[in-house]
Design a protein around this motif. Structure first.
Motif, PDB file in Angstrom:
ATOM      1  N   VAL A  37       0.862  -1.181   0.000  1.00 33.12           N
ATOM      2  CA  VAL A  37       0.000   0.000   0.000  1.00 33.12           C
ATOM      3  C   VAL A  37       0.896   1.229   0.000  1.00 33.12           C
ATOM      4  CG1 VAL A  37      -1.717   1.302   1.292  1.00 33.12           C
ATOM      5  CG2 VAL A  37      -1.845  -1.203   1.216  1.00 33.12           C
ATOM      6  N   PRO A  38       0.831   2.047  -1.039  1.00 37.92           N
ATOM      7  CA  PRO A  38       1.691   3.230  -1.086  1.00 37.92           C
ATOM      8  C   PRO A  38       1.369   4.180   0.067  1.00 37.92           C
ATOM      9  CG  PRO A  38       0.618   2.819  -3.206  1.00 37.92           C
ATOM     10  CD  PRO A  38      -0.038   1.933  -2.209  1.00 37.92           C
ATOM     11  N   ALA A  39       2.401   4.862   0.546  1.00 37.42           N
ATOM     12  CA  ALA A  39       2.199   5.808   1.643  1.00 37.42           C
ATOM     13  C   ALA A  39       1.221   6.892   1.200  1.00 37.42           C
ATOM     14  CB  ALA A  39       3.539   6.426   2.029  1.00 37.42           C
ATOM     15  N   GLY A  40       0.344   7.263   2.097  1.00 34.11           N
ATOM     16  CA  GLY A  40      -0.590   8.351   1.817  1.00 34.11           C
ATOM     17  C   GLY A  40      -1.791   7.961   0.991  1.00 34.11           C
ATOM     18  N   ALA A  41      -1.867   6.679   0.626  1.00 33.36           N
ATOM     19  CA  ALA A  41      -2.994   6.258  -0.199  1.00 33.36           C
ATOM     20  C   ALA A  41      -4.278   6.226   0.624  1.00 33.36           C
ATOM     21  CB  ALA A  41      -2.725   4.893  -0.801  1.00 33.36           C
ATOM     22  N   ARG A  42      -5.394   6.482  -0.052  1.00 30.88           N
ATOM     23  CA  ARG A  42      -6.701   6.318   0.588  1.00 30.88           C
ATOM     24  C   ARG A  42      -7.062   4.835   0.448  1.00 30.88           C
ATOM     25  NH1 ARG A  42     -12.249   8.964  -1.842  1.00 30.88           N
ATOM     26  NH2 ARG A  42     -13.736   7.761  -0.563  1.00 30.88           N
ATOM     27  N   VAL A  43      -7.298   4.195   1.588  1.00 29.83           N
ATOM     28  CA  VAL A  43      -7.546   2.754   1.557  1.00 29.83           C
ATOM     29  C   VAL A  43      -9.043   2.482   1.714  1.00 29.83           C
ATOM     30  CG1 VAL A  43      -7.125   0.565   2.717  1.00 29.83           C
ATOM     31  CG2 VAL A  43      -5.271   2.235   2.476  1.00 29.83           C
ATOM     32  N   ILE A  44      -9.583   1.707   0.799  1.00 30.40           N
ATOM     33  CA  ILE A  44     -10.975   1.270   0.902  1.00 30.40           C
ATOM     34  C   ILE A  44     -10.956  -0.212   1.262  1.00 30.40           C
ATOM     35  CG2 ILE A  44     -13.137   0.910  -0.347  1.00 30.40           C
ATOM     36  CD1 ILE A  44     -12.429   3.354  -2.052  1.00 30.40           C
ATOM     37  N   ASP A  45     -11.532  -0.518   2.405  1.00 26.93           N
ATOM     38  CA  ASP A  45     -11.526  -1.908   2.882  1.00 26.93           C
ATOM     39  C   ASP A  45     -12.666  -2.674   2.219  1.00 26.93           C
ATOM     40  OD1 ASP A  45     -11.132  -4.251   4.209  1.00 26.93           O
ATOM     41  OD2 ASP A  45     -12.055  -3.556   6.093  1.00 26.93           O
ATOM     42  N   ALA A  46     -12.318  -3.713   1.489  1.00 30.56           N
ATOM     43  CA  ALA A  46     -13.339  -4.517   0.806  1.00 30.56           C
ATOM     44  C   ALA A  46     -13.388  -5.927   1.384  1.00 30.56           C
ATOM     45  CB  ALA A  46     -13.055  -4.553  -0.691  1.00 30.56           C
ATOM     46  N   THR A  47     -12.967  -6.066   2.615  1.00 33.05           N
ATOM     47  CA  THR A  47     -12.972  -7.391   3.239  1.00 33.05           C
ATOM     48  C   THR A  47     -14.376  -7.993   3.202  1.00 33.05           C
ATOM     49  OG1 THR A  47     -11.235  -6.642   4.709  1.00 33.05           O
ATOM     50  CG2 THR A  47     -12.384  -8.660   5.337  1.00 33.05           C
ATOM     51  N   GLY A  48     -14.441  -9.222   2.738  1.00 31.40           N
ATOM     52  CA  GLY A  48     -15.733  -9.905   2.658  1.00 31.40           C
ATOM     53  C   GLY A  48     -16.570  -9.477   1.471  1.00 31.40           C
ATOM     54  N   LYS A  49     -16.029  -8.597   0.660  1.00 38.76           N
ATOM     55  CA  LYS A  49     -16.803  -8.086  -0.472  1.00 38.76           C
ATOM     56  C   LYS A  49     -16.236  -8.588  -1.799  1.00 38.76           C
ATOM     57  CE  LYS A  49     -18.309  -4.297   2.344  1.00 38.76           C
ATOM     58  NZ  LYS A  49     -18.122  -2.907   2.756  1.00 38.76           N
ATOM     59  N   HIS A  50     -16.946  -8.276  -2.853  1.00 38.97           N
ATOM     60  CA  HIS A  50     -16.549  -8.727  -4.189  1.00 38.97           C
ATOM     61  C   HIS A  50     -16.282  -7.515  -5.081  1.00 38.97           C
ATOM     62  CE1 HIS A  50     -17.383 -13.068  -3.697  1.00 38.97           C
ATOM     63  NE2 HIS A  50     -18.178 -12.611  -2.738  1.00 38.97           N
ATOM     64  N   VAL A  51     -15.140  -7.567  -5.749  1.00 38.18           N
ATOM     65  CA  VAL A  51     -14.723  -6.457  -6.607  1.00 38.18           C
ATOM     66  C   VAL A  51     -14.757  -6.932  -8.061  1.00 38.18           C
ATOM     67  CG1 VAL A  51     -12.903  -4.779  -7.079  1.00 38.18           C
ATOM     68  CG2 VAL A  51     -13.207  -5.689  -4.746  1.00 38.18           C
ATOM     69  N   VAL A  52     -15.440  -6.188  -8.905  1.00 40.24           N
ATOM     70  CA  VAL A  52     -15.514  -6.565 -10.322  1.00 40.24           C
ATOM     71  C   VAL A  52     -15.161  -5.335 -11.167  1.00 40.24           C
ATOM     72  CG1 VAL A  52     -17.334  -8.258  -9.827  1.00 40.24           C
ATOM     73  CG2 VAL A  52     -17.962  -5.994 -10.682  1.00 40.24           C
ATOM     74  N   PRO A  53     -14.795  -5.558 -12.437  1.00 41.78           N
ATOM     75  CA  PRO A  53     -14.531  -4.401 -13.307  1.00 41.78           C
ATOM     76  C   PRO A  53     -15.795  -3.567 -13.455  1.00 41.78           C
ATOM     77  CG  PRO A  53     -13.805  -6.472 -14.344  1.00 41.78           C
ATOM     78  CD  PRO A  53     -14.608  -6.848 -13.142  1.00 41.78           C
ATOM     79  N   GLY A  54     -15.632  -2.280 -13.680  1.00 36.61           N
ATOM     80  CA  GLY A  54     -16.788  -1.466 -14.023  1.00 36.61           C
ATOM     81  C   GLY A  54     -17.511  -2.156 -15.164  1.00 36.61           C
ATOM     82  N   MET A  55     -18.826  -2.298 -15.019  1.00 35.07           N
ATOM     83  CA  MET A  55     -19.552  -3.117 -16.001  1.00 35.07           C
ATOM     84  C   MET A  55     -19.827  -2.320 -17.280  1.00 35.07           C
ATOM     85  SD  MET A  55     -22.017  -5.359 -13.526  1.00 35.07           S
ATOM     86  CE  MET A  55     -22.473  -3.975 -12.499  1.00 35.07           C
ATOM     87  N   ILE A  56     -20.009  -3.085 -18.357  1.00 39.03           N
ATOM     88  CA  ILE A  56     -20.138  -2.468 -19.678  1.00 39.03           C
ATOM     89  C   ILE A  56     -21.387  -2.999 -20.361  1.00 39.03           C
ATOM     90  CG2 ILE A  56     -19.062  -2.266 -21.946  1.00 39.03           C
ATOM     91  CD1 ILE A  56     -16.354  -2.585 -20.337  1.00 39.03           C
ATOM     92  N   ASP A  57     -22.262  -2.078 -20.705  1.00 37.91           N
ATOM     93  CA  ASP A  57     -23.495  -2.441 -21.397  1.00 37.91           C
ATOM     94  C   ASP A  57     -23.264  -2.213 -22.885  1.00 37.91           C
ATOM     95  OD1 ASP A  57     -26.008  -2.899 -22.337  1.00 37.91           O
ATOM     96  OD2 ASP A  57     -27.016  -1.547 -20.936  1.00 37.91           O
ATOM     97  N   ASN A  58     -23.216  -3.279 -23.636  1.00 36.53           N
ATOM     98  CA  ASN A  58     -22.834  -3.169 -25.044  1.00 36.53           C
ATOM     99  C   ASN A  58     -23.927  -2.607 -25.951  1.00 36.53           C
ATOM    100  OD1 ASN A  58     -22.354  -4.145 -27.916  1.00 36.53           O
ATOM    101  ND2 ASN A  58     -20.394  -4.595 -26.943  1.00 36.53           N
ATOM    102  N   HIS A  59     -25.134  -2.453 -25.454  1.00 31.23           N
ATOM    103  CA  HIS A  59     -26.205  -2.016 -26.362  1.00 31.23           C
ATOM    104  C   HIS A  59     -27.306  -1.340 -25.562  1.00 31.23           C
ATOM    105  CE1 HIS A  59     -29.066  -3.171 -29.885  1.00 31.23           C
ATOM    106  NE2 HIS A  59     -29.732  -2.377 -29.070  1.00 31.23           N
ATOM    107  N   SER A  60     -27.482  -0.044 -25.813  1.00 28.95           N
ATOM    108  CA  SER A  60     -28.550   0.680 -25.132  1.00 28.95           C
ATOM    109  C   SER A  60     -28.906   1.911 -25.952  1.00 28.95           C
ATOM    110  CB  SER A  60     -28.121   1.064 -23.712  1.00 28.95           C
ATOM    111  OG  SER A  60     -27.062   2.005 -23.746  1.00 28.95           O
ATOM    112  N   HIS A  61     -29.882   2.649 -25.455  1.00 26.51           N
ATOM    113  CA  HIS A  61     -30.385   3.809 -26.202  1.00 26.51           C
ATOM    114  C   HIS A  61     -30.615   4.987 -25.268  1.00 26.51           C
ATOM    115  CE1 HIS A  61     -30.967   1.048 -29.541  1.00 26.51           C
ATOM    116  NE2 HIS A  61     -31.560   0.228 -28.703  1.00 26.51           N
ATOM    117  N   ILE A  62     -29.800   5.109 -24.236  1.00 27.53           N
ATOM    118  CA  ILE A  62     -30.042   6.215 -23.318  1.00 27.53           C
ATOM    119  C   ILE A  62     -29.284   7.460 -23.793  1.00 27.53           C
ATOM    120  CG2 ILE A  62     -30.342   4.564 -21.431  1.00 27.53           C
ATOM    121  CD1 ILE A  62     -27.777   5.872 -20.197  1.00 27.53           C
ATOM    122  N   GLY A  63     -29.658   8.595 -23.235  1.00 26.58           N
ATOM    123  CA  GLY A  63     -28.963   9.831 -23.546  1.00 26.58           C
ATOM    124  C   GLY A  63     -29.571  10.613 -24.699  1.00 26.58           C
TER     125      GLY A  63
END
Lengths: 423, 400
Positions: B62-88
């Motif tokens: 952990v680099p010095a001065g870093a903001r640490v987010i504790d994810a113990t017991g949690k699940h981390v996934v890539p930001g999800m990607i919706d390949n097809h939509s019509h919003i906006g």
């Protein structure tokens, strides 16, 4: 093999089905976690089915001699799921009368054909099996939402020997819609109601006519009958409630006003903007039937008209329940684009599971798709819980009901085994 | 909001030279990290800096001065990607019904990148989407690939030329083409005209670019990008017959093809696998009551070796529930980590942005989601969403 054949007949339903004969041999489902919906969960519980009804439920019940034993160890046993609003079984072209906004004389049941052939555009046996695969054993079927008064709805079972044997209650309610759908449909034909004001004015005028009609009939029974006004008069005599689809707070307020003014019983459908009315809804005992948690836009539109809706709040059911509002979930399975009405019913349980992470207990979520809709639909004496004397509509699941990994394995309707999951 | 972005012709890849929250280093540690690029990392640590993932593993300091987010017991996934939509875009801008073939239409010209729908998606952990025109025409124009968070348009836009939308099927019985054959013939004729347009232009150049150049036609010019593969075809298709029409057009004209909705694609899965045609399937959300046969389709495609992604078709299904689409597909036999790829890595690769997003790997954009349970369970909640290395949503800490 015999049972499989019988199952196929019951589900496919061709009109020449096995007779719904009273079943002499009892069925005992034992060893599972029994979620009765009327009390605490019973680990290692037993459910006894006889003559189409629940004969016994509990941790220690006597097993009738000669009964068929169904082992449910490690599984979950609960009442069949109730979808409190669906258009499935009704051809897309039968869901809305295109040229007439007020159709109180129409009976949805007369367009209902769960046994229709899939290829015909009428969702039939395949879709029915889909519903059973999601544990749905009872549904409210109503017209869609493009008219102010769509007609009378019915409460039906999803499996049975004949069409008529499916009916639990008919008419079960008078279906109405406020907001965008009726005025959008009317505008497309350049006629009224083209505004919210016209919607309420037209409804009010027709209800006044129903009052006048009833007075005239009471004074002179020989007066010519009008089936539409007769049905509305029954609504005003509170023989059944009005189900008004209203999502925007403006429309919910109009629905509440009409119910006060004409003193009919009201159930709100969609009710996505109900939060600000929670105290009034609780005090007036107006129940709400919300759409899917992941997609609360209940209107029959492929792309929802968001003018009718507030920002999505997955915690709405929890907040309404906490305020004392009777709250159920339904799929509002509509025709979809050009497709036939959707079999979304099978996802009702999984979708409702989302609410369990937004402030509702798992037990409350399960009640919101069983006991609560049974009460709102006026059929709680028959379905909605596993209690002695109720219809034996029982589902067996291979895991916790709200997990996406869980499958409905077996479904009984009226004590008949109508679905087994293919593995 | 005076940025002259519309004056640039839209770089294919906005390189994102602007460092995210320059300086702040965020460390997510203790969770199970589903990278979409290998086996899950139990009790892993991810270091994010300058908008990128700079370190990832089980023994990362952990680099010095870093903001640490504790994810113990949690699940981390890539930001999800919706390949097809019509919003906006407003609904009336999605389909140009009078038109039948409009490759010159660009969704970017109707796009409101500040539409509140983007925020909903981001809060559900969907950080990159493809959004584009509808299916009211047989060719309806160019989609965009855009991140769902932030108000810096240039940083958000990954691809302004995000794929050419085709939509099979008859678009009205009261005009030509009113049959499936007519649709195919019309598309084929248009592609041939595009070839002729390109050839005429090339001939003029080969002849020394002398005199008046051939008149430009923006529609043929846009379709020429399909033929030279600088973009690809995103084809709305349901019926197996129409899938095979697309396959034949691809064989004939050599464009890159991805199927969308792909309802009956599973019936011709080997034809797709053989040609490396990817498929974005259905949407599968709880709103849509597909038959069990159709629900098994994604599993059958996956088993046949077809690269598939999930989509919401938002606003048809709320974009934030993209993960439920993958979860429902999982029920029919797709393994958990493969299902995750269908809303992350595969979706990114099909959208041609796999070098930037879609997996948790060093050098990729720092877009990730922390769930308080399994990512696929309906009752799991999004705890934290990080986009371009900054916290953009925290369940109990408000948003942005």
């Amino acid at each position: 093999m015999t049972r499989a054949l019988l199952t196929a007949l019951l589900v496919v339903g061709s009109g020449t089905l096995a007779p719904a004969a009273a079943q002499s041999r009892a069925v005992v489902i034992r060893g599972g976690t029994v979620l009765t919906m009327s009390g605490a969960a019973i680990p290692n519980g037993t459910v006894v089915i006889q003559n189409g009804k629940i004969a016994a439920v509990g941790a220690n019940v006597r097993i009738p001699a000669g009964a068929e034993i169904v082992e449910a160890r490690g599984k979950y046993v609960m009442p069949g799921i109730i979808d409190a609003m669906s258009n499935i079984g009704i051809s897309a072209s039968d869901q809305d009368e295109p040229g007439e906004p007020l159709n109180p004389g129409h009976r949805t049941f007369e367009a209902y054909n769960p046994f229709g052939d899939f290829g015909s555009g009428v969702p039939g046996a395949l879709r029915q099996r889909d519903l059973l695969s999601g544990g749905i054993t009872t549904m409210y079927i109503g017209p869609a939402d493009a008219t102010l008064i769509g007609g009378q709805g019915a409460v039906v079972k999803t499996a049975g020997a004949t069409l008529d044997s499916l009916v639990l209650r008919e008419p079960a309610a008078m279906d109405m819609t406020l907001g965008s759908p009726p005025k959008t449909a009317a505008r497309a034909r350049n006629r009224d109601p083209a505004t919210r004001m016209a919607e309420v004015a037209m409804l009010r005028q027709r209800l006044v006519k129903a009052q006048e009609y009833q007075r005239t009939r009471d004074a002179n029974p020989a007066t010519a009958r009008d089936l539409g006004l007769e049905a509305l008069a029954r609504l005003l005599k509170r023989e059944f409630p009005a189900r008004i689809q209203a999502n925007h707070p403006v429309d919910i307020r109009s629905a509440l006003r009409l119910a006060s003014e004409f003193e009919f019983d009201l159930v709100l459908d969609g009710a996505q903007g109900a939060f600000e009315f929670r105290e009034e809804l609780a005090a007036r005992h107006v129940p709400v039937i919300l759409g899917q948690v992941s997609h609360p836009y209940v209107s029959n539109e492929e792309i929802p008209n968001k003018d009718d809706y507030l920002p999505v709040d997955e915690g709405l059911a929890a907040k309404l329940s906490a305020a004392g509002v009777t709250t159920a979930f339904a799929t509002f399975s509509r025709s979809f684009g050009s497709l036939a009405p959707s079999g979304a019913g099978k996802w009702l349980l999984i979708d409702a599971g989302i609410a369990a992470s937004y402030g509702m207990s798992e037990a409350d979520v399960l009640r919101a798709v069983t006991l609560v809709p049974a009460r709102i639909l006026g059929v709680a004496d028959r379905v909605g819980t596993l209690e002695v004397g109720k219809d034996a509509d029982v589902i067996i699941l291979d895991g916790p009901p709200l997990s996406v990994k869980t499958w409905v394995e077996t479904v009984y309707v009226n004590g008949q085994r109508v679905f087994d999951r293919e593995k | 909001m005076t940025r002259g972005w519309w004056l640039t012709l839209g770089p294919l890849l906005a390189a994102g030279p602007v460092a995210a929250q320059a300086g702040e280093t965020i460390v997510v540690r203790g969770g199970t990290i589903h990278t979409a690029a290998g086996a899950p990392i139990i009790n892993g640590t991810i270091v994010l800096r300058g908008g990128k993932i700079v370190a990832l593993g089980t023994s990362v300091a952990v680099p010095a001065g870093a903001r640490v987010i504790d994810a113990t017991g949690k699940h981390v996934v890539p930001g999800m990607i919706d390949n097809h939509s019509h919003i906006g875009a407003v609904p009336t801008d999605l389909n140009d019904f009078p038109k039948l073939i409009g490759p010159d239409h660009r969704f970017v010209d109707a796009l409101n990148w500040l539409d509140p729908d983007f925020k909903d998606a981001a809060e559900g952990g969907v950080t990159t989407i493809v959004t584009g025109p509808g299916s009211g025409e047989n060719v309806s124009g160019m989609a965009v690939v855009i991140k769902t968070f932030g108000d810096d348009y240039q940083r958000r836009m990954l691809l302004e030329k995000g794929g050419m939308k085709f939509a099979m099927g008859v678009k009205g019985r009261d005009r030509y083409p009113a049959t499936t054959m007519g649709v195919a013939a019309n598309l084929r004729q248009y592609l041939i005209k595009t070839q002729e347009y390109v050839a005429a232009r090339k001939k003029w150049e080969d002849d020394g670019s002398k005199g008046t150049p051939p008149a430009r036609d923006l529609a043929y010019e846009a379709m020429a990008g399909v033929l030279d593969k600088s973009t690809y075809v995103r084809a709305h298709v349901h019926a197996a017959t129409d899938v095979m029409t697309l396959v034949r057009l691809k064989d004939e004209f050599g464009f890159d093809l991805t199927l969308h909705h792909s309802t009956e694609a599973y019936k011709v899965a080997p034809e797709l696998a053989r040609r490396n045609i990817s498929a974005v399937v259905l949407p599968l959300g709880p709103r849509i009551g597909l038959t069990e046969d159709a629900m098994k389709g994604p599993y059958l495609l996956w088993k046949a070796g077809v690269k598939i992604a999930m989509h919401t078709d938002a606003p048809v299904i709320n974009q934030k529930w993209l993960r439920l689409c993958a979860a429902l597909a999982m029920r029919y036999g797709i393994p958990e980590e493969e299902a995750l790829k269908m809303v992350t890595r595969n979706a990114a690769e099909i959208a041609r942005v796999g070098d930037r997003v879609g997996s948790l790997e060093v050098g990729k954009d720092a877009d990730l989601v922390i769930f308080d349970g399994e990512w696929y369970e309906p009752r799991s909640r999004v705890d934290t969403v990080i986009g371009d290395g900054a916290v953009i949503f925290q369940r109990d800490g408000g948003t942005r």
